[in-house]
Write an enzyme that holds these catalytic residues in place. Sequence first.
Site, short mmCIF file in Angstrom:
data_model
loop_
_atom_site.label_atom_id
_atom_site.label_comp_id
_atom_site.label_asym_id
_atom_site.label_seq_id
_atom_site.Cartn_x
_atom_site.Cartn_y
_atom_site.Cartn_z
N ASP A 33 -53.36 -11.57 14.25
CA ASP A 33 -53.18 -10.33 14.60
C ASP A 33 -51.89 -9.73 15.27
O ASP A 33 -50.98 -9.20 16.06
CB ASP A 33 -54.14 -10.19 15.84
CG ASP A 33 -53.70 -11.66 16.69
OD1 ASP A 33 -52.77 -12.61 17.02
OD2 ASP A 33 -53.96 -11.63 18.03
N SER A 34 -51.23 -10.34 14.58
CA SER A 34 -49.66 -11.26 15.05
C SER A 34 -49.24 -9.50 14.16
O SER A 34 -48.29 -8.95 13.78
CB SER A 34 -49.08 -11.83 14.06
OG SER A 34 -49.53 -11.77 13.04
N ASP A 72 -58.45 -12.84 12.06
CA ASP A 72 -58.08 -13.04 13.47
C ASP A 72 -58.96 -11.94 14.19
O ASP A 72 -59.37 -11.00 14.11
CB ASP A 72 -56.57 -12.69 13.96
CG ASP A 72 -55.96 -13.91 14.44
OD1 ASP A 72 -56.62 -14.86 15.01
OD2 ASP A 72 -54.34 -13.45 14.93
N GLU A 104 -58.97 -18.50 19.82
CA GLU A 104 -57.79 -19.04 20.04
C GLU A 104 -58.64 -19.44 20.98
O GLU A 104 -58.92 -18.79 21.47
CB GLU A 104 -57.14 -17.79 20.39
CG GLU A 104 -55.73 -17.12 19.71
CD GLU A 104 -54.57 -16.08 19.72
OE1 GLU A 104 -54.52 -16.36 21.48
OE2 GLU A 104 -53.58 -15.74 19.11
N GLU A 171 -50.01 -24.21 17.08
CA GLU A 171 -48.55 -23.87 17.32
C GLU A 171 -47.95 -24.82 18.61
O GLU A 171 -48.00 -24.13 18.89
CB GLU A 171 -49.55 -22.12 17.90
CG GLU A 171 -47.75 -21.75 17.57
CD GLU A 171 -48.09 -19.69 17.33
OE1 GLU A 171 -49.31 -19.20 17.22
OE2 GLU A 171 -47.49 -18.92 17.99
#
Length: 253
Positions: A33-34, A72, A104, A171
Amino acid sequence: MKGKRRISSLTAYDCTTAKLIDEAGIHIILVGDSLGMTVLGYDSTIPVTLDQMIHHTAAVSRGVQSAMVIGDMPFLSYQASLEQAITNAGRLLKDGAADAVKIEGGEFRAPAIEALVQNGIPVMGHIGLTPQSVKAFGGYKVQGRETEQADQLRRDALALEEAGAFAMVLECMPADLSGEITESLSIPTLGIGAGPKCDGQILVVSDMLGMFTDFTPKFVKKYANLGEQMQKVFKRYNQDVSDGSFPGPDNWY
Ligand code: KIV
């Protein structure tokens, strides 16, 4: 591959780039989703929608023969209920042709992971700096520097494995902590800003190609400066059109 070969992974958002990455032998392609920041022009991943993720995941899947494609799950597409998580993750597999999804969150996310896995949806977890929580973190900060935070990340990793995740992204955390977490798990870890002791590495393709220059985190290795090169090429083209040197005799019928 854990303990045998290091796993390489990059993000991709379109078919052409995904095809090139796949042909280079990269093992995993994440449609992150970046893309909200790297291709859609938002200033975070928060506004990204499920429909946008499906659109880009389907494009990537069309270009890939060998790599595993992971879609994502965007912000608020899996948090509200288990039912919402299953329905939306299922769409990434059905309409986006993803092989798996990524979500996430730590220990508190275990029920969602368990529900997805029980329903035949492979899940990659993501702990440490989770960008969808950037507003709660108060910015993009290294996680796990304090003892309490580090202990929580250790618990998060074990909970995700126990819930059935097949891998997880670590991350932005200290290298010793990611190494310790990696050793404690039987599933592989992919590090981004988490040092060399993870089972594999993942980078955002636009960062490593030097195309996204709004900011470059310390952990990014720029393998090229495509942004600069593209700008030079666009300027040359602009000049050629202006002075009439394009199209030349080779460029028309
Ligand atoms: O969205 C993304 O690109 C990611 C990677 C940074 C792991 O989540």
